[in-house]
Design a protein around this motif. Structure first.
Motif, PDB file in Angstrom:
ATOM      1  N   HIS A  28       1.038  -1.903  -7.524  1.00  0.00           N
ATOM      2  CA  HIS A  28       0.143  -0.586  -7.527  1.00  0.00           C
ATOM      3  C   HIS A  28       0.821   0.594  -7.131  1.00  0.00           C
ATOM      4  O   HIS A  28       1.841   0.632  -6.411  1.00  0.00           O
ATOM      5  N   LYS A  29       0.652   2.004  -7.749  1.00  0.00           N
ATOM      6  CA  LYS A  29       1.435   2.952  -7.623  1.00  0.00           C
ATOM      7  C   LYS A  29       1.371   3.617  -6.249  1.00  0.00           C
ATOM      8  O   LYS A  29       2.470   4.340  -5.787  1.00  0.00           O
ATOM      9  N   LYS A  30       0.379   3.227  -5.380  1.00  0.00           N
ATOM     10  CA  LYS A  30       0.367   3.623  -4.115  1.00  0.00           C
ATOM     11  C   LYS A  30       0.941   2.619  -3.148  1.00  0.00           C
ATOM     12  O   LYS A  30       0.770   2.881  -1.878  1.00  0.00           O
ATOM     13  N   SER A  31       1.000   1.376  -3.569  1.00  0.00           N
ATOM     14  CA  SER A  31       1.067   0.212  -2.635  1.00  0.00           C
ATOM     15  C   SER A  31       2.545   0.126  -1.880  1.00  0.00           C
ATOM     16  O   SER A  31       3.667   0.469  -2.836  1.00  0.00           O
ATOM     17  N   ASN A  32       2.525   0.137  -0.573  1.00  0.00           N
ATOM     18  CA  ASN A  32       3.814  -0.380   0.130  1.00  0.00           C
ATOM     19  C   ASN A  32       3.036  -0.892   1.421  1.00  0.00           C
ATOM     20  O   ASN A  32       1.946  -0.854   1.485  1.00  0.00           O
ATOM     21  N   MET A  33       4.135  -1.475   2.208  1.00  0.00           N
ATOM     22  CA  MET A  33       3.748  -2.256   3.379  1.00  0.00           C
ATOM     23  C   MET A  33       2.941  -1.193   4.476  1.00  0.00           C
ATOM     24  O   MET A  33       2.282  -1.684   5.173  1.00  0.00           O
ATOM     25  N   SER A  34       3.383   0.080   4.471  1.00  0.00           N
ATOM     26  CA  SER A  34       2.786   0.978   5.293  1.00  0.00           C
ATOM     27  C   SER A  34       1.380   1.348   4.958  1.00  0.00           C
ATOM     28  O   SER A  34       0.435   1.424   5.610  1.00  0.00           O
ATOM     29  N   TYR A  35       1.059   1.498   3.654  1.00  0.00           N
ATOM     30  CA  TYR A  35      -0.163   1.917   3.014  1.00  0.00           C
ATOM     31  C   TYR A  35      -1.303   0.898   3.196  1.00  0.00           C
ATOM     32  O   TYR A  35      -2.276   1.146   3.344  1.00  0.00           O
ATOM     33  N   SER A  36      -0.932  -0.437   2.679  1.00  0.00           N
ATOM     34  CA  SER A  36      -1.615  -1.537   2.512  1.00  0.00           C
ATOM     35  C   SER A  36      -1.220  -2.657   2.887  1.00  0.00           C
ATOM     36  O   SER A  36      -1.824  -3.878   2.511  1.00  0.00           O
ATOM     37  N   GLY A  37      -0.305  -2.955   3.761  1.00  0.00           N
ATOM     38  CA  GLY A  37       0.172  -4.254   4.153  1.00  0.00           C
ATOM     39  C   GLY A  37      -0.272  -4.719   5.568  1.00  0.00           C
ATOM     40  O   GLY A  37       0.316  -5.675   6.129  1.00  0.00           O
ATOM     41  N   CYS A  38      -1.360  -4.237   6.212  1.00  0.00           N
ATOM     42  CA  CYS A  38      -1.917  -4.408   7.406  1.00  0.00           C
ATOM     43  C   CYS A  38      -2.383  -6.074   7.593  1.00  0.00           C
ATOM     44  O   CYS A  38      -2.061  -6.616   8.501  1.00  0.00           O
ATOM     45  N   GLU A  39      -2.916  -6.482   6.508  1.00  0.00           N
ATOM     46  CA  GLU A  39      -3.276  -7.937   6.607  1.00  0.00           C
ATOM     47  C   GLU A  39      -2.252  -8.758   6.798  1.00  0.00           C
ATOM     48  O   GLU A  39      -2.132 -10.130   7.606  1.00  0.00           O
ATOM     49  N   ILE A  40      -0.824  -8.562   6.048  1.00  0.00           N
ATOM     50  CA  ILE A  40       0.242  -9.571   6.138  1.00  0.00           C
ATOM     51  C   ILE A  40       0.861  -9.163   7.480  1.00  0.00           C
ATOM     52  O   ILE A  40       1.160 -10.029   8.099  1.00  0.00           O
ATOM     53  N   ILE A  41       0.933  -8.036   7.981  1.00  0.00           N
ATOM     54  CA  ILE A  41       1.217  -7.791   9.353  1.00  0.00           C
ATOM     55  C   ILE A  41       0.268  -8.534  10.463  1.00  0.00           C
ATOM     56  O   ILE A  41       0.988  -9.086  11.540  1.00  0.00           O
ATOM     57  N   ALA A  42      -1.055  -8.574  10.385  1.00  0.00           N
ATOM     58  CA  ALA A  42      -1.613  -9.180  11.180  1.00  0.00           C
ATOM     59  C   ALA A  42      -1.362 -10.781  11.051  1.00  0.00           C
ATOM     60  O   ALA A  42      -1.481 -11.486  12.337  1.00  0.00           O
ATOM     61  N   GLY A  92      -4.054 -13.481  -3.147  1.00  0.00           N
ATOM     62  CA  GLY A  92      -4.905 -12.769  -2.384  1.00  0.00           C
ATOM     63  C   GLY A  92      -4.852 -11.213  -2.569  1.00  0.00           C
ATOM     64  O   GLY A  92      -5.519 -10.490  -2.096  1.00  0.00           O
ATOM     65  N   ALA A  93      -3.698 -11.043  -3.206  1.00  0.00           N
ATOM     66  CA  ALA A  93      -3.919  -9.311  -3.670  1.00  0.00           C
ATOM     67  C   ALA A  93      -4.769  -8.758  -4.189  1.00  0.00           C
ATOM     68  O   ALA A  93      -5.440  -9.542  -5.180  1.00  0.00           O
ATOM     69  N   THR A  94      -5.199  -7.489  -3.833  1.00  0.00           N
ATOM     70  CA  THR A  94      -6.295  -6.990  -4.623  1.00  0.00           C
ATOM     71  C   THR A  94      -5.709  -5.730  -5.067  1.00  0.00           C
ATOM     72  O   THR A  94      -4.990  -4.663  -4.674  1.00  0.00           O
ATOM     73  N   LEU A  95      -6.057  -5.362  -6.383  1.00  0.00           N
ATOM     74  CA  LEU A  95      -5.487  -4.183  -7.417  1.00  0.00           C
ATOM     75  C   LEU A  95      -3.963  -4.151  -6.918  1.00  0.00           C
ATOM     76  O   LEU A  95      -3.405  -3.185  -7.009  1.00  0.00           O
ATOM     77  N   ARG A  96      -3.541  -5.443  -7.429  1.00  0.00           N
ATOM     78  CA  ARG A  96      -2.016  -5.385  -7.132  1.00  0.00           C
ATOM     79  C   ARG A  96      -1.386  -4.891  -6.044  1.00  0.00           C
ATOM     80  O   ARG A  96      -0.302  -4.479  -5.961  1.00  0.00           O
ATOM     81  N   GLY A  97      -2.142  -5.077  -4.914  1.00  0.00           N
ATOM     82  CA  GLY A  97      -1.626  -4.624  -3.634  1.00  0.00           C
ATOM     83  C   GLY A  97      -1.967  -3.308  -3.148  1.00  0.00           C
ATOM     84  O   GLY A  97      -1.885  -2.671  -2.146  1.00  0.00           O
ATOM     85  N   GLY A  98      -2.831  -2.503  -4.249  1.00  0.00           N
ATOM     86  CA  GLY A  98      -3.140  -1.078  -3.805  1.00  0.00           C
ATOM     87  C   GLY A  98      -4.360  -1.204  -2.991  1.00  0.00           C
ATOM     88  O   GLY A  98      -4.619  -0.117  -2.119  1.00  0.00           O
ATOM     89  N   PHE A  99      -4.986  -2.220  -2.807  1.00  0.00           N
ATOM     90  CA  PHE A  99      -5.872  -2.378  -1.677  1.00  0.00           C
ATOM     91  C   PHE A  99      -5.793  -3.404  -0.749  1.00  0.00           C
ATOM     92  O   PHE A  99      -6.869  -4.120  -0.436  1.00  0.00           O
ATOM     93  N   GLY A 100      -4.509  -3.690  -0.611  1.00  0.00           N
ATOM     94  CA  GLY A 100      -4.176  -4.837   0.175  1.00  0.00           C
ATOM     95  C   GLY A 100      -4.416  -6.258  -0.208  1.00  0.00           C
ATOM     96  O   GLY A 100      -4.161  -6.595  -1.384  1.00  0.00           O
ATOM     97  N   ILE A 101      -4.821  -7.062   0.579  1.00  0.00           N
ATOM     98  CA  ILE A 101      -5.208  -8.271   0.187  1.00  0.00           C
ATOM     99  C   ILE A 101      -6.544  -8.769   0.580  1.00  0.00           C
ATOM    100  O   ILE A 101      -7.033  -8.068   1.819  1.00  0.00           O
ATOM    101  N   ALA A 102      -7.373  -9.775   0.068  1.00  0.00           N
ATOM    102  CA  ALA A 102      -8.344 -10.148   0.493  1.00  0.00           C
ATOM    103  C   ALA A 102      -8.457 -10.553   2.076  1.00  0.00           C
ATOM    104  O   ALA A 102      -7.780 -11.257   2.283  1.00  0.00           O
ATOM    105  N   PRO A 103      -9.551 -10.171   3.010  1.00  0.00           N
ATOM    106  CA  PRO A 103      -9.678 -10.834   4.140  1.00  0.00           C
ATOM    107  C   PRO A 103      -9.370 -12.101   4.519  1.00  0.00           C
ATOM    108  O   PRO A 103      -8.928 -12.927   5.308  1.00  0.00           O
ATOM    109  N   SER A 104      -9.902 -12.953   3.377  1.00  0.00           N
ATOM    110  CA  SER A 104      -9.879 -14.361   3.608  1.00  0.00           C
ATOM    111  C   SER A 104      -8.454 -15.027   3.462  1.00  0.00           C
ATOM    112  O   SER A 104      -8.330 -16.073   3.632  1.00  0.00           O
TER     113      SER A 104
END
Length: 241
Positions: free
Chosen positions: A78-92, A118-130
């Motif tokens: 996704h054009k906005k996605s990177n680990m700072s923007y949408s990587g919190c679930e991976i870091i968790a 589990g990625a959502t919006l190709r990573g733009g919205f992080g990943i599904a909580p599940s």
């Protein structure tokens, strides 16, 4: 547009957590997997970035508290996605494994896994909580889900498990303030929240100690409220013996 924004504000307050989680699952199913070519390119780039210890992003050890500084680390397409923007679930997920003293994967490998699971919006919205919970279960950990916001229920839940992944609303009155996912670890009877954007002396640090899981969650922010809590049991097969 004002009407739409008003509806968004109602979601955390009036839409049951289970319904919101189902929405994330559907969103992931239809907008999820990153193309394998992009996954491979991201992994190659991430190995270069994360192997470079001089940039101060990641030393490969300990809990990750500094997601704000991970904007150069690739995640998704996704054009906005990177680990700072949408990587919190991976870091968790990383921090949960760290809290359980588990066998640690390489971070580029972990990112690649979630780009395909589990990625959502190709990573733009992080990943599904599940998705992190499914990953931990695949690794052999016991997992239990809780969607209640009742403080007493959460407090009792916290006593039964060894570590937690929590997705929460920053503001339970306004979903536009977004969600965040963290690991909450336990050390004896004390609870610590990781990757919560808390800085001290020029560096990011964990928050705590807290005396119970409910306190740890509800003191994250003035209007914080959990969407879902996953309790993680370190070695459930041993406890059954």
């Amino acid at each position: 547009m004002k009407k739409v924004a008003f509806i968004y504000k109602l979601i955390p307050k009036y839409i049951p957590n289970r319904v919101v989680l189902s929405f994330f699952g559907i969103l992931s199913a239809f907008t999820g997997k990153v193309r394998k070519r992009i996954v491979a390119l991201n992994r190659e780039e991430n190995e270069k970035i994360l192997d470079d210890k001089s940039n101060g992003i990641f030393d490969g050890q300990g809990f990750i508290e500094n997601q704000n500084r991970w904007e150069k680390v690739c995640f998704g397409s996704h054009k906005k996605s990177n680990m700072s923007y949408s990587g919190c679930e991976i870091i968790a997920t990383w921090n949960a494994l760290m809290s359980l003293h588990g066998d640690m994967p390489k971070m580029p490998e972990l990112i690649s896994y979630f780009e395909r699971h589990g990625a959502t919006l190709r990573g733009g919205f992080g990943i599904a909580p599940s998705a992190p919970a499914k990953y931990m279960k695949k690794r052999g950990y016991g997992i239990k889900r809780l969607t209640s916001r009742n403080r007493d229920v959460i407090r009792a839940f916290g006593e039964r498990y060894d570590s937690f992944m929590v997705t929460f609303y920053w503001d339970h009155e306004n979903i536009l303030k977004q969600l965040h996912t963290v690991n909450i670890s336990k050390n004896g009877d004390e609870y610590f929240v990781h990757n919560i954007y808390r800085s001290q002396g020029g560096r990011f640090v964990q928050s705590g100690p807290f005396m119970d899981l409910s306190e740890a969650i509800y003191r994250i922010a003035d209007k914080a409220a959990p969407l879902v809590i996953y309790g993680i049991e370190a070695f459930p097969q041993d406890r059954d013996k």
